[in-house]
Design a protein around this motif. Structure first.
Motif, PDB file in Angstrom:
ATOM      1  N   GLY A  42     -25.021 -43.220  24.249  1.00  0.00           N
ATOM      2  CA  GLY A  42     -24.201 -43.960  24.591  1.00  0.00           C
ATOM      3  C   GLY A  42     -22.816 -44.011  23.815  1.00  0.00           C
ATOM      4  N   PHE A  43     -22.935 -43.290  22.659  1.00  0.00           N
ATOM      5  CA  PHE A  43     -21.498 -43.205  21.582  1.00  0.00           C
ATOM      6  C   PHE A  43     -20.547 -42.176  22.375  1.00  0.00           C
ATOM      7  CE2 PHE A  43     -24.401 -44.995  18.397  1.00  0.00           C
ATOM      8  CZ  PHE A  43     -23.651 -46.025  17.866  1.00  0.00           C
ATOM      9  N   GLN A  44     -20.914 -41.468  23.285  1.00  0.00           N
ATOM     10  CA  GLN A  44     -19.896 -40.720  23.974  1.00  0.00           C
ATOM     11  C   GLN A  44     -18.912 -41.384  24.816  1.00  0.00           C
ATOM     12  OE1 GLN A  44     -23.252 -40.988  24.561  1.00  0.00           O
ATOM     13  NE2 GLN A  44     -23.819 -40.256  26.639  1.00  0.00           N
ATOM     14  N   TYR A  45     -19.157 -42.420  24.980  1.00  0.00           N
ATOM     15  CA  TYR A  45     -18.199 -43.508  25.572  1.00  0.00           C
ATOM     16  C   TYR A  45     -17.223 -44.128  24.809  1.00  0.00           C
ATOM     17  CZ  TYR A  45     -21.169 -42.842  29.864  1.00  0.00           C
ATOM     18  OH  TYR A  45     -21.878 -42.204  30.883  1.00  0.00           O
ATOM     19  N   LEU A  46     -17.396 -44.054  23.407  1.00  0.00           N
ATOM     20  CA  LEU A  46     -16.648 -44.784  22.493  1.00  0.00           C
ATOM     21  C   LEU A  46     -15.611 -44.005  21.895  1.00  0.00           C
ATOM     22  CD1 LEU A  46     -19.051 -46.702  22.976  1.00  0.00           C
ATOM     23  CD2 LEU A  46     -18.920 -47.112  20.516  1.00  0.00           C
ATOM     24  N   TRP A  47     -14.259 -44.485  21.902  1.00  0.00           N
ATOM     25  CA  TRP A  47     -13.417 -43.806  20.984  1.00  0.00           C
ATOM     26  C   TRP A  47     -13.508 -44.146  19.501  1.00  0.00           C
ATOM     27  CZ3 TRP A  47      -9.065 -40.859  22.747  1.00  0.00           C
ATOM     28  CH2 TRP A  47      -9.030 -40.714  24.257  1.00  0.00           C
ATOM     29  N   THR A  72     -25.619 -52.572  24.048  1.00  0.00           N
ATOM     30  CA  THR A  72     -26.731 -53.167  23.243  1.00  0.00           C
ATOM     31  C   THR A  72     -27.500 -52.212  22.216  1.00  0.00           C
ATOM     32  OG1 THR A  72     -27.103 -55.087  24.798  1.00  0.00           O
ATOM     33  CG2 THR A  72     -28.859 -54.511  22.964  1.00  0.00           C
ATOM     34  N   PRO A  73     -27.902 -50.908  22.991  1.00  0.00           N
ATOM     35  CA  PRO A  73     -28.567 -49.934  21.980  1.00  0.00           C
ATOM     36  C   PRO A  73     -27.167 -49.421  21.083  1.00  0.00           C
ATOM     37  CG  PRO A  73     -28.524 -48.981  24.190  1.00  0.00           C
ATOM     38  CD  PRO A  73     -27.932 -50.846  24.106  1.00  0.00           C
ATOM     39  N   ILE A  74     -26.124 -49.194  21.514  1.00  0.00           N
ATOM     40  CA  ILE A  74     -25.114 -48.705  20.625  1.00  0.00           C
ATOM     41  C   ILE A  74     -24.716 -49.642  19.445  1.00  0.00           C
ATOM     42  CG2 ILE A  74     -22.718 -48.127  20.478  1.00  0.00           C
ATOM     43  CD1 ILE A  74     -22.806 -47.602  23.552  1.00  0.00           C
ATOM     44  N   PHE A  75     -24.832 -50.909  19.886  1.00  0.00           N
ATOM     45  CA  PHE A  75     -24.713 -51.790  18.747  1.00  0.00           C
ATOM     46  C   PHE A  75     -25.560 -51.887  17.574  1.00  0.00           C
ATOM     47  CE2 PHE A  75     -26.008 -55.959  17.265  1.00  0.00           C
ATOM     48  CZ  PHE A  75     -25.255 -56.676  16.689  1.00  0.00           C
ATOM     49  N   ASN A  76     -26.843 -51.792  18.283  1.00  0.00           N
ATOM     50  CA  ASN A  76     -28.073 -51.537  17.291  1.00  0.00           C
ATOM     51  C   ASN A  76     -27.970 -50.411  16.281  1.00  0.00           C
ATOM     52  OD1 ASN A  76     -29.280 -54.087  18.515  1.00  0.00           O
ATOM     53  ND2 ASN A  76     -30.646 -53.103  19.621  1.00  0.00           N
ATOM     54  N   LYS A  77     -27.432 -49.479  16.676  1.00  0.00           N
ATOM     55  CA  LYS A  77     -27.149 -48.335  16.041  1.00  0.00           C
ATOM     56  C   LYS A  77     -26.279 -48.535  14.944  1.00  0.00           C
ATOM     57  CE  LYS A  77     -27.909 -43.888  14.291  1.00  0.00           C
ATOM     58  NZ  LYS A  77     -28.948 -43.804  13.611  1.00  0.00           N
ATOM     59  N   LEU A  78     -25.145 -49.143  15.373  1.00  0.00           N
ATOM     60  CA  LEU A  78     -24.116 -49.528  14.437  1.00  0.00           C
ATOM     61  C   LEU A  78     -24.255 -50.329  13.097  1.00  0.00           C
ATOM     62  CD1 LEU A  78     -20.990 -49.909  16.965  1.00  0.00           C
ATOM     63  CD2 LEU A  78     -21.444 -47.938  15.091  1.00  0.00           C
ATOM     64  N   VAL A  79     -25.544 -51.426  13.629  1.00  0.00           N
ATOM     65  CA  VAL A  79     -25.688 -52.309  12.760  1.00  0.00           C
ATOM     66  C   VAL A  79     -26.623 -51.217  11.680  1.00  0.00           C
ATOM     67  CG1 VAL A  79     -27.450 -54.056  12.252  1.00  0.00           C
ATOM     68  CG2 VAL A  79     -25.661 -54.265  13.997  1.00  0.00           C
ATOM     69  N   GLU A  80     -27.658 -50.642  12.126  1.00  0.00           N
ATOM     70  CA  GLU A  80     -28.326 -49.679  11.311  1.00  0.00           C
ATOM     71  C   GLU A  80     -27.201 -49.028  10.276  1.00  0.00           C
ATOM     72  OE1 GLU A  80     -30.852 -45.598  11.430  1.00  0.00           O
ATOM     73  OE2 GLU A  80     -30.856 -47.024  13.149  1.00  0.00           O
ATOM     74  N   PRO A 115     -33.890 -54.548  32.194  1.00  0.00           N
ATOM     75  CA  PRO A 115     -32.409 -53.628  31.675  1.00  0.00           C
ATOM     76  C   PRO A 115     -32.365 -52.616  32.559  1.00  0.00           C
ATOM     77  CG  PRO A 115     -34.307 -53.235  30.321  1.00  0.00           C
ATOM     78  CD  PRO A 115     -34.976 -54.470  31.130  1.00  0.00           C
ATOM     79  N   LYS A 116     -31.227 -52.090  32.840  1.00  0.00           N
ATOM     80  CA  LYS A 116     -30.768 -51.169  33.456  1.00  0.00           C
ATOM     81  C   LYS A 116     -30.827 -49.764  32.732  1.00  0.00           C
ATOM     82  CE  LYS A 116     -27.467 -53.492  36.570  1.00  0.00           C
ATOM     83  NZ  LYS A 116     -27.715 -54.818  35.938  1.00  0.00           N
ATOM     84  N   PRO A 117     -31.099 -48.579  33.268  1.00  0.00           N
ATOM     85  CA  PRO A 117     -31.336 -47.206  32.420  1.00  0.00           C
ATOM     86  C   PRO A 117     -29.820 -47.177  32.051  1.00  0.00           C
ATOM     87  CG  PRO A 117     -31.380 -46.896  34.728  1.00  0.00           C
ATOM     88  CD  PRO A 117     -31.509 -48.520  34.681  1.00  0.00           C
ATOM     89  N   ARG A 118     -29.871 -46.276  30.913  1.00  0.00           N
ATOM     90  CA  ARG A 118     -28.565 -45.667  30.516  1.00  0.00           C
ATOM     91  C   ARG A 118     -27.656 -44.953  31.507  1.00  0.00           C
ATOM     92  NH1 ARG A 118     -29.969 -44.119  24.261  1.00  0.00           N
ATOM     93  NH2 ARG A 118     -30.577 -46.076  23.483  1.00  0.00           N
ATOM     94  N   LEU A 119     -26.327 -45.162  31.388  1.00  0.00           N
ATOM     95  CA  LEU A 119     -25.365 -44.528  32.268  1.00  0.00           C
ATOM     96  C   LEU A 119     -25.608 -43.180  32.328  1.00  0.00           C
ATOM     97  CD1 LEU A 119     -22.079 -46.494  31.575  1.00  0.00           C
ATOM     98  CD2 LEU A 119     -23.629 -46.701  33.471  1.00  0.00           C
ATOM     99  N   GLU A 120     -25.724 -42.401  31.223  1.00  0.00           N
ATOM    100  CA  GLU A 120     -25.840 -40.834  31.164  1.00  0.00           C
ATOM    101  C   GLU A 120     -27.251 -40.361  31.717  1.00  0.00           C
ATOM    102  OE1 GLU A 120     -27.157 -42.200  26.814  1.00  0.00           O
ATOM    103  OE2 GLU A 120     -26.040 -42.820  28.556  1.00  0.00           O
ATOM    104  N   SER A 121     -28.126 -41.281  32.168  1.00  0.00           N
ATOM    105  CA  SER A 121     -29.314 -40.699  32.758  1.00  0.00           C
ATOM    106  C   SER A 121     -29.268 -41.047  34.180  1.00  0.00           C
ATOM    107  CB  SER A 121     -30.561 -41.371  31.965  1.00  0.00           C
ATOM    108  OG  SER A 121     -30.516 -42.723  32.245  1.00  0.00           O
TER     109      SER A 121
END
Length: 499
Positions: free
Chosen positions: A74-79, A319-327, A449-455
């Protein structure tokens, strides 16, 4: 070596944590050794990318010059962006940045030319990390556009992996220019404000799925400057430089963690933004799904505006991107604000535990009276188009637990209603939510939940079924029939129907 002292890096005359104490410089070394040490230290690099002034997913490497972008899950979508540790107030100076690599990414709905982009240039300190979005930043991007104050115009052509871009700042003429692989591309901007002489302008990179390396020194240049009047940043005199004013916590113990707590639309994000504006040098990292969405931009257009039909999908992807950023944040000595509802006690404790080593841990709880919450809910729906399902709101209400120090905090703050009134209101909110749940058994079950965009196949992204468009939303109590003590009412049919 002659006096047995370890010589630090960085010019001795600069206000740097590694500079020698004045007593040692003047009384221990003496004039001859002081000159030797100064000469030696000047040959060491002193200008770097500042990881304390960056997005968490911009990974500055140990050399302080190379930066890599998280680009999967998911981080590939973030600047992501980073500023340098020093800026310039006068003179004509440049730095270089080389695009080392364009990592391969899975972005099925994004055109290839928009998957790997570097935008480089300059900005004033304590301003937006999104270079070129505001009046305080000037950049040139790999798509062949220059950008300032959210205006994008053609300039210089495209660039990418392997290219070296020179960024030239002429504070005397108030201009910014660029080179590409040593070729001068012309003046890009001639509107550097006079105020920049007070704040300084800082090298700034904004990236999406690129790995880069910067160079601030003549000794390690890739190409010659475009003229003899142009010097490299590390040739700047002390009186022409300003250090990045953001806080640099030495350890987690010196860092601050703020967890926001409150119902949707109560004003948590607004409070966070005002708090950040009032304390700019704290340079808080704001963590939340909204902040993740803000990092998803296409030609600098927020994806909510650019892809209206995909907005809800992108929130679910955040949400999964957010969880990784919290980590990542829990291990990084930065000042952090965690912007979510956090009304569930166990979830709040779990999140606070990730920041247990932070010296200051504050739970800031926003509690409103019902009229204020109704007004703010309607305002958010009208301005942002953001709706929360009615059953989800009532689930939060029924489980709203007042925060305690034992949840993992060193301080509790209630910026709106005083603490005692806030505690009473939380009790009223919880009772109302529980009553709604009793009258609407099974509401809100079965969401997947929907599958991730990249998949997913690109053709399936952004398509909605009619039933999704008709789902119940959290209209404000005035518009949807709030009943005292009875929770958020879904409207129209009394107390028995539900979501």
């Amino acid at each position: 070596q002659e006096c047995g002292l370890r010589v630090p890096v960085g010019p001795l005359s600069r206000a740097s944590p590694v500079a020698l104490p004045r007593f040692i410089r003047r009384k221990v070394l003496g004039p001859r050794l002081l000159a030797l040490v100064a000469c030696a230290s000047m040959s060491e690099p002193w200008m770097f990318l500042d990881p304390y002034d960056s997005h968490l997913d911009a990974r500055v490497q140990r050399d302080g010059l190379t930066v890599e972008s998280l680009h999967s899950d998911g981080f590939q979508y973030l600047w992501k962006a980073v500023r340098a540790n020093y800026g310039i107030t006068k003179g004509v100076y440049m730095y270089e940045v080389k695009v080392l690599e364009n990592p391969q990414v899975q972005m099925p709905e994004t055109k290839p030319q928009n998957q790997n982009i570097l935008r480089c240039g300059f900005s004033q300190p304590l301003t937006s990390l999104f270079l070129g979005d505001t009046a305080e930043g000037w950049g040139w991007g790999g798509t062949g556009k220059k950008s300032h104050n959210n205006n994008f115009t053609d300039y210089g052509g495209a660039f990418g992996a392997g290219d070296v871009i020179g960024c030239i700042l002429d504070m005397d003429q108030s201009t910014i220019s660029f080179t590409k692989n040593g070729q001068f591309m012309g003046v890009a901007f001639d509107n550097v404000p006079v105020a920049a002489a007070q704040t300084g302008l800082f090298p700034h990179l904004l990236m999406k799925n690129v790995n880069c390396k910067v160079n601030f020194r003549r000794e390690s240049k890739w190409f010659d400057p475009p003229g003899p009047q142009v010097k490299f940043f590390e040739e700047a005199l002390e009186e022409e430089c300003l250090a990045n004013p953001v806080e640099h916590p030495e350890s987690l113990q010196k860092a601050e963690f703020i967890l926001l707590c409150g119902l949707p639309a109560c004003g948590k994000t607004y409070w966070a933004q005002r708090h950040m504006e009032a304390n700019p040098t704290k340079n808080y990292v704001l963590l939340g799904t909204n902040a993740v969405i803000d990092q998803m931009k296409v030609m600098n257009v927020n994806r909510q505006r650019n892809y209206e039909e995909r907005w809800q999908e992108l929130i679910s992807q955040a949400t999964p991107i957010f969880n990784k950023l919290v980590e990542i944040a829990g291990k990084t000595p930065r000042n952090i604000i965690l912007d979510q509802t956090n009304v569930y006690k166990n979830a709040r404790r779990r999140k606070a535990a990730a920041f247990k080593d932070f010296g200051t841990r504050i739970c800031t709880t926003i509690v409103n009276d019902e009229d204020t919450l109704a007004f703010r809910t309607e305002k958010r729906e009208r301005e942002e188009g953001k709706f929360v399902p009615v059953e989800a709101v009532n689930e939060m209400r029924a489980n709203f637990a007042p925060p305690e120090l034992s949840d993992g905090f060193t301080q509790l703050e209630f910026p709106e209603l005083p603490e005692q009134e806030a505690m009473q209101m939380i009790n009223t909110i919880r009772n109302g939510g529980m009553d709604w749940k009793r009258r609407n058994p099974g509401a809100g079950k079965g969401n997947q939940p929907k599958p991730r965009l990249e998949s997913r196949d690109a053709s399936s992204i952004g398509r909605w079924q009619g039933k999704d468009e008709k789902r119940e939303r959290s209209r404000s109590p005035r518009g949807r029939g709030w009943q005292s003590g009875g929770g958020w009412h879904s409207g129209g049919g009394g107390g028995g129907g539900g979501g």
